[in-house]
Scaffold this motif. Sequence first.
Motif, PDB file in Angstrom:
ATOM      1  N   ARG A 109       0.669  -1.424  -0.196  1.00 50.47           N
ATOM      2  CA  ARG A 109      -0.111   0.272  -0.322  1.00 50.47           C
ATOM      3  C   ARG A 109       0.712   1.195   0.310  1.00 50.47           C
ATOM      4  O   ARG A 109       1.915   1.389   0.956  1.00 50.47           O
ATOM      5  CB  ARG A 109      -0.797  -0.070   0.754  1.00 50.47           C
ATOM      6  CG  ARG A 109      -1.800  -1.107   1.604  1.00 50.47           C
ATOM      7  CD  ARG A 109      -3.155  -1.054   0.720  1.00 50.47           C
ATOM      8  NE  ARG A 109      -3.829  -2.590   0.092  1.00 50.47           N
ATOM      9  CZ  ARG A 109      -4.336  -2.671   1.446  1.00 50.47           C
ATOM     10  NH1 ARG A 109      -4.757  -2.312   2.195  1.00 50.47           N
ATOM     11  NH2 ARG A 109      -4.491  -4.109   0.988  1.00 50.47           N
ATOM     12  N   ALA A 119       1.524   5.405  -1.168  1.00 48.75           N
ATOM     13  CA  ALA A 119       0.893   6.648  -0.910  1.00 48.75           C
ATOM     14  C   ALA A 119       1.747   7.687  -1.214  1.00 48.75           C
ATOM     15  O   ALA A 119       2.696   8.118  -0.388  1.00 48.75           O
ATOM     16  CB  ALA A 119      -0.385   6.804  -0.251  1.00 48.75           C
ATOM     17  N   GLN A 144       0.675   3.193   6.161  1.00 48.99           N
ATOM     18  CA  GLN A 144      -1.089   3.212   6.521  1.00 48.99           C
ATOM     19  C   GLN A 144      -1.349   3.666   7.152  1.00 48.99           C
ATOM     20  O   GLN A 144      -1.935   2.062   8.143  1.00 48.99           O
ATOM     21  CB  GLN A 144      -1.479   2.326   5.211  1.00 48.99           C
ATOM     22  CG  GLN A 144      -2.692   2.868   5.057  1.00 48.99           C
ATOM     23  CD  GLN A 144      -3.427   2.321   3.444  1.00 48.99           C
ATOM     24  OE1 GLN A 144      -3.448   0.601   3.853  1.00 48.99           O
ATOM     25  NE2 GLN A 144      -3.799   2.110   2.536  1.00 48.99           N
ATOM     26  N   GLY A 159     -10.329   2.776  -1.895  1.00 49.03           N
ATOM     27  CA  GLY A 159      -9.410   3.806  -0.428  1.00 49.03           C
ATOM     28  C   GLY A 159      -9.937   4.498  -0.058  1.00 49.03           C
ATOM     29  O   GLY A 159      -9.096   5.085   0.868  1.00 49.03           O
ATOM     30  N   ASP A 160     -10.549   5.134  -1.005  1.00 46.82           N
ATOM     31  CA  ASP A 160     -11.112   7.370  -0.789  1.00 46.82           C
ATOM     32  C   ASP A 160     -12.744   6.841  -1.670  1.00 46.82           C
ATOM     33  O   ASP A 160     -12.885   6.771  -2.736  1.00 46.82           O
ATOM     34  CB  ASP A 160      -9.993   7.789  -0.727  1.00 46.82           C
ATOM     35  CG  ASP A 160     -10.832   9.206  -0.553  1.00 46.82           C
ATOM     36  OD1 ASP A 160     -11.107   9.555   0.490  1.00 46.82           O
ATOM     37  OD2 ASP A 160      -9.173   9.665  -0.970  1.00 46.82           O
ATOM     38  N   LYS A 191       0.550   5.877  -6.393  1.00 44.43           N
ATOM     39  CA  LYS A 191      -0.832   6.030  -5.478  1.00 44.43           C
ATOM     40  C   LYS A 191      -0.285   4.339  -5.656  1.00 44.43           C
ATOM     41  O   LYS A 191      -0.762   3.763  -7.373  1.00 44.43           O
ATOM     42  CB  LYS A 191      -1.692   6.204  -6.159  1.00 44.43           C
ATOM     43  CG  LYS A 191      -1.625   7.737  -5.127  1.00 44.43           C
ATOM     44  CD  LYS A 191      -3.205   8.520  -5.531  1.00 44.43           C
ATOM     45  CE  LYS A 191      -3.227  10.323  -5.261  1.00 44.43           C
ATOM     46  NZ  LYS A 191      -4.403  10.963  -5.071  1.00 44.43           N
ATOM     47  N   SER A 225      -5.098   0.519  -5.298  1.00 44.33           N
ATOM     48  CA  SER A 225      -6.112   0.237  -3.978  1.00 44.33           C
ATOM     49  C   SER A 225      -6.726   1.761  -4.362  1.00 44.33           C
ATOM     50  O   SER A 225      -8.033   1.889  -3.488  1.00 44.33           O
ATOM     51  CB  SER A 225      -5.805  -0.358  -2.396  1.00 44.33           C
ATOM     52  OG  SER A 225      -4.941   0.360  -1.990  1.00 44.33           O
ATOM     53  N   LYS A 226      -6.053   2.657  -4.442  1.00 43.63           N
ATOM     54  CA  LYS A 226      -6.797   3.773  -4.450  1.00 43.63           C
ATOM     55  C   LYS A 226      -7.236   4.029  -5.454  1.00 43.63           C
ATOM     56  O   LYS A 226      -7.011   4.571  -7.552  1.00 43.63           O
ATOM     57  CB  LYS A 226      -5.587   5.057  -4.372  1.00 43.63           C
ATOM     58  CG  LYS A 226      -5.072   4.928  -2.958  1.00 43.63           C
ATOM     59  CD  LYS A 226      -3.996   3.896  -2.891  1.00 43.63           C
ATOM     60  CE  LYS A 226      -3.473   4.683  -1.828  1.00 43.63           C
ATOM     61  NZ  LYS A 226      -2.493   3.727  -0.700  1.00 43.63           N
ATOM     62  N   ASP A 233      -8.820   6.722  -7.011  1.00 43.00           N
ATOM     63  CA  ASP A 233      -8.053   7.960  -8.283  1.00 43.00           C
ATOM     64  C   ASP A 233      -7.207   7.430  -8.918  1.00 43.00           C
ATOM     65  O   ASP A 233      -7.177   8.142 -10.493  1.00 43.00           O
ATOM     66  CB  ASP A 233      -6.966   8.890  -6.945  1.00 43.00           C
ATOM     67  CG  ASP A 233      -8.081   9.964  -5.673  1.00 43.00           C
ATOM     68  OD1 ASP A 233      -8.414  10.144  -6.533  1.00 43.00           O
ATOM     69  OD2 ASP A 233      -7.181  10.149  -5.348  1.00 43.00           O
ATOM     70  N   ILE A 255     -15.504   6.200  -0.185  1.00 44.62           N
ATOM     71  CA  ILE A 255     -14.252   4.870   0.759  1.00 44.62           C
ATOM     72  C   ILE A 255     -14.792   3.715   1.399  1.00 44.62           C
ATOM     73  O   ILE A 255     -16.124   3.996   2.013  1.00 44.62           O
ATOM     74  CB  ILE A 255     -13.968   5.350   1.394  1.00 44.62           C
ATOM     75  CG1 ILE A 255     -12.491   4.359   2.266  1.00 44.62           C
ATOM     76  CG2 ILE A 255     -14.267   6.306   2.914  1.00 44.62           C
ATOM     77  CD1 ILE A 255     -11.278   6.156   3.226  1.00 44.62           C
TER      78      ILE A 255
END
Length: 380
Positions: free
Chosen positions: A40, A42, A100, A121-122, A270, A273-274, A276, A307
């Motif tokens: 994970r 970011a 994370q 993830g969001d 990222k 899992s994000k 975005d 999320i």
Amino acid sequence: MLFRKSFTSESVTEGHPDKMADRISDSVLDAALSQDKNSRVACETLLTTDLAVIAGEITTTGYIDMEKVARDAVKDIGYNSSEMGFNWKNFSVQPHIHSQSADISQGVTEGEGLHAQQGAGDQGMMFGFACSETPTLMPAPIYYAHKLTEQLSHVRKQGIVDYFYPDGKSQVSLSYDENNEPSHIDAIVIAQQHADGIEHDKIKEDIIEHVIKKVIPSNLLDPMPNLHINATGRFVTGGPHGDCGLTGRKIIVDTYGGYARHGGGAFSGKDPSKVDRSAAYAARCVAKNVVAAGLASRCEFSLAYSIGVDKPVSLDVNTFGTNTESEDSILGKINSVFDLTPSGIIDNFDLKRPIYSNTSAYGHFGREHPDFTWEKVSLP
């Protein structure tokens, strides 16, 4: 039907400070995924004179040598001399990384959150776009802007123009005819970093002959558009010494050049899992497949997530009046072909691979690279 008289998009080279930051962040991601596919990540990077700050949240079973990753990325871009304002050998690297958040982790780990399936993830909304203007089904202004910056880097790295430095930008203003088809380029703007002591006329001549005429079709250059090449007269100070670089600050360059909407989330650094990143890739694939299948000549596909929840909270398709069947029918086909849950996107596009440093410059979409699985056509 959407009608444009003209439109402008820009691109930047891999040596632009923001793209350098994207490259380092994505290289960190690749280093994690190469050791632990469930990493994970970011990761954000900030660059300024002789300094790279790498910050963010990373949970992985692997070990990442942040300094080596950053130096290797900058070396590959081509900052190999202090005369360029930045040198891969002697800048400082300051990592500031922690794991994370456990609260986020349980929402994106199957079986640990409120819902049984892996959730997003969001929250957020994502857009994908495609049109029939170019061979890669991308809008023409960003397509040609990327071609110019890729060529700027090519002639530099191949030594065709040996006084070019890594930083550079392009901008293309393109006119459309009454059928909404690209007809002519009105203006091209290019800023290319160069060694000191090179005459402006020499730079302009080399860019016209070795860059513009090599990648722009002759019919779009007749008559020759207005050319603004290094319009201040000098571009010696560049890279992170000229401007601070930051991950995620070129999201319009990364996508459709402003021609289509953007959800707002950046991609680089990222893990998949994000949503975005991963859902924006899926949205591009959906839109591209709609156009490739002849269901429309322009398509924007949008979706949104909460999320911790696996199913999108909304889906929409807009074909701007170019559809050959109803948009409801098109949306039904999309739902029958594409699994748009986070785990479905990750699995179907095989996104847990160290493929992301290649995405960090010249666009995440419209590039025929074998690792860009979201560019494949599968809709019947």
